[in-house]
Design a protein around this motif. Structure first.
Motif, PDB file in Angstrom:
ATOM      1  N   TRP A   1      -3.358   8.057  -1.173  1.00 34.36           N
ATOM      2  CA  TRP A   1      -2.478   7.336  -0.265  1.00 34.36           C
ATOM      3  C   TRP A   1      -2.649   7.812   1.172  1.00 34.36           C
ATOM      4  O   TRP A   1      -2.542   7.035   2.103  1.00 34.36           O
ATOM      5  N   GLY A   2      -2.907   9.095   1.375  1.00 33.57           N
ATOM      6  CA  GLY A   2      -3.065   9.625   2.726  1.00 33.57           C
ATOM      7  C   GLY A   2      -4.496   9.528   3.238  1.00 33.57           C
ATOM      8  O   GLY A   2      -4.764   9.810   4.410  1.00 33.57           O
ATOM      9  N   GLY A   3      -5.417   9.180   2.340  1.00 34.51           N
ATOM     10  CA  GLY A   3      -6.821   9.073   2.723  1.00 34.51           C
ATOM     11  C   GLY A   3      -7.578  10.384   2.669  1.00 34.51           C
ATOM     12  O   GLY A   3      -8.780  10.420   2.925  1.00 34.51           O
ATOM     13  N   GLY A   4      -6.906  11.460   2.297  1.00 34.64           N
ATOM     14  CA  GLY A   4      -7.569  12.752   2.305  1.00 34.64           C
ATOM     15  C   GLY A   4      -8.430  13.039   1.099  1.00 34.64           C
ATOM     16  O   GLY A   4      -9.248  13.956   1.100  1.00 34.64           O
ATOM     17  N   GLN A   5      -8.244  12.257   0.054  1.00 36.11           N
ATOM     18  CA  GLN A   5      -9.028  12.464  -1.167  1.00 36.11           C
ATOM     19  C   GLN A   5      -9.721  11.169  -1.542  1.00 36.11           C
ATOM     20  O   GLN A   5      -9.107  10.103  -1.562  1.00 36.11           O
ATOM     21  N   THR A   6     -11.014  11.289  -1.808  1.00 36.82           N
ATOM     22  CA  THR A   6     -11.792  10.139  -2.240  1.00 36.82           C
ATOM     23  C   THR A   6     -12.556  10.492  -3.504  1.00 36.82           C
ATOM     24  O   THR A   6     -12.796  11.672  -3.800  1.00 36.82           O
ATOM     25  N   TYR A   7     -12.951   9.457  -4.219  1.00 38.68           N
ATOM     26  CA  TYR A   7     -13.595   9.662  -5.514  1.00 38.68           C
ATOM     27  C   TYR A   7     -14.584   8.515  -5.717  1.00 38.68           C
ATOM     28  O   TYR A   7     -14.260   7.358  -5.433  1.00 38.68           O
ATOM     29  N   TYR A   8     -15.796   8.843  -6.170  1.00 36.44           N
ATOM     30  CA  TYR A   8     -16.843   7.842  -6.356  1.00 36.44           C
ATOM     31  C   TYR A   8     -17.483   7.988  -7.721  1.00 36.44           C
ATOM     32  O   TYR A   8     -17.635   9.098  -8.239  1.00 36.44           O
ATOM     33  N   THR A   9     -17.908   6.876  -8.253  1.00 35.35           N
ATOM     34  CA  THR A   9     -18.736   6.944  -9.436  1.00 35.35           C
ATOM     35  C   THR A   9     -20.120   7.438  -9.020  1.00 35.35           C
ATOM     36  O   THR A   9     -20.547   7.238  -7.863  1.00 35.35           O
ATOM     37  N   ASP A  10     -20.821   8.096  -9.921  1.00 29.68           N
ATOM     38  CA  ASP A  10     -22.078   8.757  -9.566  1.00 29.68           C
ATOM     39  C   ASP A  10     -23.109   7.805  -8.968  1.00 29.68           C
ATOM     40  O   ASP A  10     -23.858   8.177  -8.059  1.00 29.68           O
ATOM     41  N   SER A  11     -23.160   6.576  -9.449  1.00 23.63           N
ATOM     42  CA  SER A  11     -24.212   5.660  -9.022  1.00 23.63           C
ATOM     43  C   SER A  11     -24.082   5.211  -7.566  1.00 23.63           C
ATOM     44  O   SER A  11     -25.040   4.666  -7.015  1.00 23.63           O
ATOM     45  N   VAL A  12     -22.931   5.430  -6.943  1.00 24.40           N
ATOM     46  CA  VAL A  12     -22.760   4.997  -5.552  1.00 24.40           C
ATOM     47  C   VAL A  12     -22.575   6.162  -4.589  1.00 24.40           C
ATOM     48  O   VAL A  12     -22.494   5.954  -3.376  1.00 24.40           O
ATOM     49  N   LYS A  13     -22.536   7.361  -5.099  1.00 26.06           N
ATOM     50  CA  LYS A  13     -22.351   8.535  -4.232  1.00 26.06           C
ATOM     51  C   LYS A  13     -23.480   8.612  -3.211  1.00 26.06           C
ATOM     52  O   LYS A  13     -24.649   8.450  -3.538  1.00 26.06           O
ATOM     53  N   GLY A  14     -23.105   8.860  -1.958  1.00 29.20           N
ATOM     54  CA  GLY A  14     -24.083   8.947  -0.892  1.00 29.20           C
ATOM     55  C   GLY A  14     -24.455   7.613  -0.294  1.00 29.20           C
ATOM     56  O   GLY A  14     -25.118   7.568   0.749  1.00 29.20           O
TER      57      GLY A  14
ATOM     58  N   ALA B   1      -7.756  -2.727  -6.153  1.00 26.23           N
ATOM     59  CA  ALA B   1      -6.575  -2.530  -6.986  1.00 26.23           C
ATOM     60  C   ALA B   1      -5.702  -1.437  -6.387  1.00 26.23           C
ATOM     61  O   ALA B   1      -6.212  -0.491  -5.781  1.00 26.23           O
ATOM     62  N   VAL B   2      -4.395  -1.579  -6.571  1.00 32.87           N
ATOM     63  CA  VAL B   2      -3.437  -0.619  -6.030  1.00 32.87           C
ATOM     64  C   VAL B   2      -2.728   0.084  -7.177  1.00 32.87           C
ATOM     65  O   VAL B   2      -2.304  -0.556  -8.142  1.00 32.87           O
ATOM     66  N   SER B   3      -2.624   1.389  -7.047  1.00 33.53           N
ATOM     67  CA  SER B   3      -1.965   2.198  -8.073  1.00 33.53           C
ATOM     68  C   SER B   3      -0.522   2.499  -7.674  1.00 33.53           C
ATOM     69  O   SER B   3      -0.235   2.628  -6.489  1.00 33.53           O
ATOM     70  N   PRO B   4       0.375   2.627  -8.635  1.00 30.93           N
ATOM     71  CA  PRO B   4       1.734   3.061  -8.292  1.00 30.93           C
ATOM     72  C   PRO B   4       1.792   4.537  -7.913  1.00 30.93           C
ATOM     73  O   PRO B   4       2.804   5.016  -7.408  1.00 30.93           O
ATOM     74  N   ASN B   5       0.678   5.242  -8.145  1.00 33.69           N
ATOM     75  CA  ASN B   5       0.592   6.666  -7.834  1.00 33.69           C
ATOM     76  C   ASN B   5      -0.123   6.901  -6.515  1.00 33.69           C
ATOM     77  O   ASN B   5      -0.814   6.018  -6.012  1.00 33.69           O
TER      78      ASN B   5
ATOM     79  N   PHE C   1       0.833  -1.198   0.000  1.00 31.66           N
ATOM     80  CA  PHE C   1       0.000   0.000   0.000  1.00 31.66           C
ATOM     81  C   PHE C   1       0.862   1.240   0.000  1.00 31.66           C
ATOM     82  O   PHE C   1       0.616   2.171  -0.749  1.00 31.66           O
ATOM     83  N   GLY C   2       1.838   1.263   0.893  1.00 28.84           N
ATOM     84  CA  GLY C   2       2.801   2.342   0.961  1.00 28.84           C
ATOM     85  C   GLY C   2       2.202   3.711   0.750  1.00 28.84           C
ATOM     86  O   GLY C   2       1.266   4.121   1.410  1.00 28.84           O
ATOM     87  N   SER C   3       2.720   4.449  -0.211  1.00 30.75           N
ATOM     88  CA  SER C   3       2.228   5.777  -0.550  1.00 30.75           C
ATOM     89  C   SER C   3       1.415   5.715  -1.832  1.00 30.75           C
ATOM     90  O   SER C   3       1.570   6.546  -2.722  1.00 30.75           O
ATOM     91  N   ARG C   4       0.546   4.725  -1.899  1.00 29.17           N
ATOM     92  CA  ARG C   4      -0.167   4.464  -3.133  1.00 29.17           C
ATOM     93  C   ARG C   4      -1.674   4.570  -2.963  1.00 29.17           C
ATOM     94  O   ARG C   4      -2.203   4.207  -1.913  1.00 29.17           O
ATOM     95  N   ALA C   5      -2.335   5.037  -4.001  1.00 30.65           N
ATOM     96  CA  ALA C   5      -3.797   5.091  -3.999  1.00 30.65           C
ATOM     97  C   ALA C   5      -4.363   3.687  -4.194  1.00 30.65           C
ATOM     98  O   ALA C   5      -3.720   2.813  -4.781  1.00 30.65           O
TER      99      ALA C   5
END
Length: 124
Positions: free
Chosen positions: A53-66, A97-101, A29-33
């Protein structure tokens, strides 16, 4: 070899809740999204949610928001996807899935380590 393991899937009635977990080593997981994707029968795999990676930013597809909420623990070895108010159309295999970013992305090509998936079935 890096591995991620999903757990928490199952059968639930419409309107119910499930919590999926994605676990791996801290090194992975390290510093990865981390992202969650799903694939319904007969459909292509699609993005569900992602967390930086820090948990401060999240992103959702519209159908699951809320309805869905993604989070990660302070040790950054577990990422959870809390799914509430589930609908039959949420039925799918859910993949972690884990991103290198370190930043969130909905693009599957931005992720290079994938789990085997966990089945979520929502009955009507």
């Amino acid at each position: 070899q890096e591995q991620v393991v999903e757990s928490g899937g199952g059968l639930v009635q419409g309107g119910g809740s499930l919590r999926l977990s994605c676990t791996t080593s801290a090194r992975t997981f390290g510093s990865r999204a981390v992202g969650w994707f799903r694939q319904a029968p007969g459909k292509e795999r699609e993005f569900v949610s992602s967390i930086s990676w820090g948990g401060g930013q999240t992103y959702y597809t519209d159908s699951v928001k809320g309805r869905f909420a993604i989070s990660r623990d302070s040790a950054k070895t577990i990422v959870n996807l809390q799914m509430n108010s589930l609908k039959p159309e949420d039925t799918a295999i859910y993949y972690c899935a884990v991103s290198p970013n370190g930043w969130v992305s909905r693009n599957q090509r931005d992720y290079d380590v994938w789990g085997q998936g966990t089945q979520v079935t929502v009955s009507s």
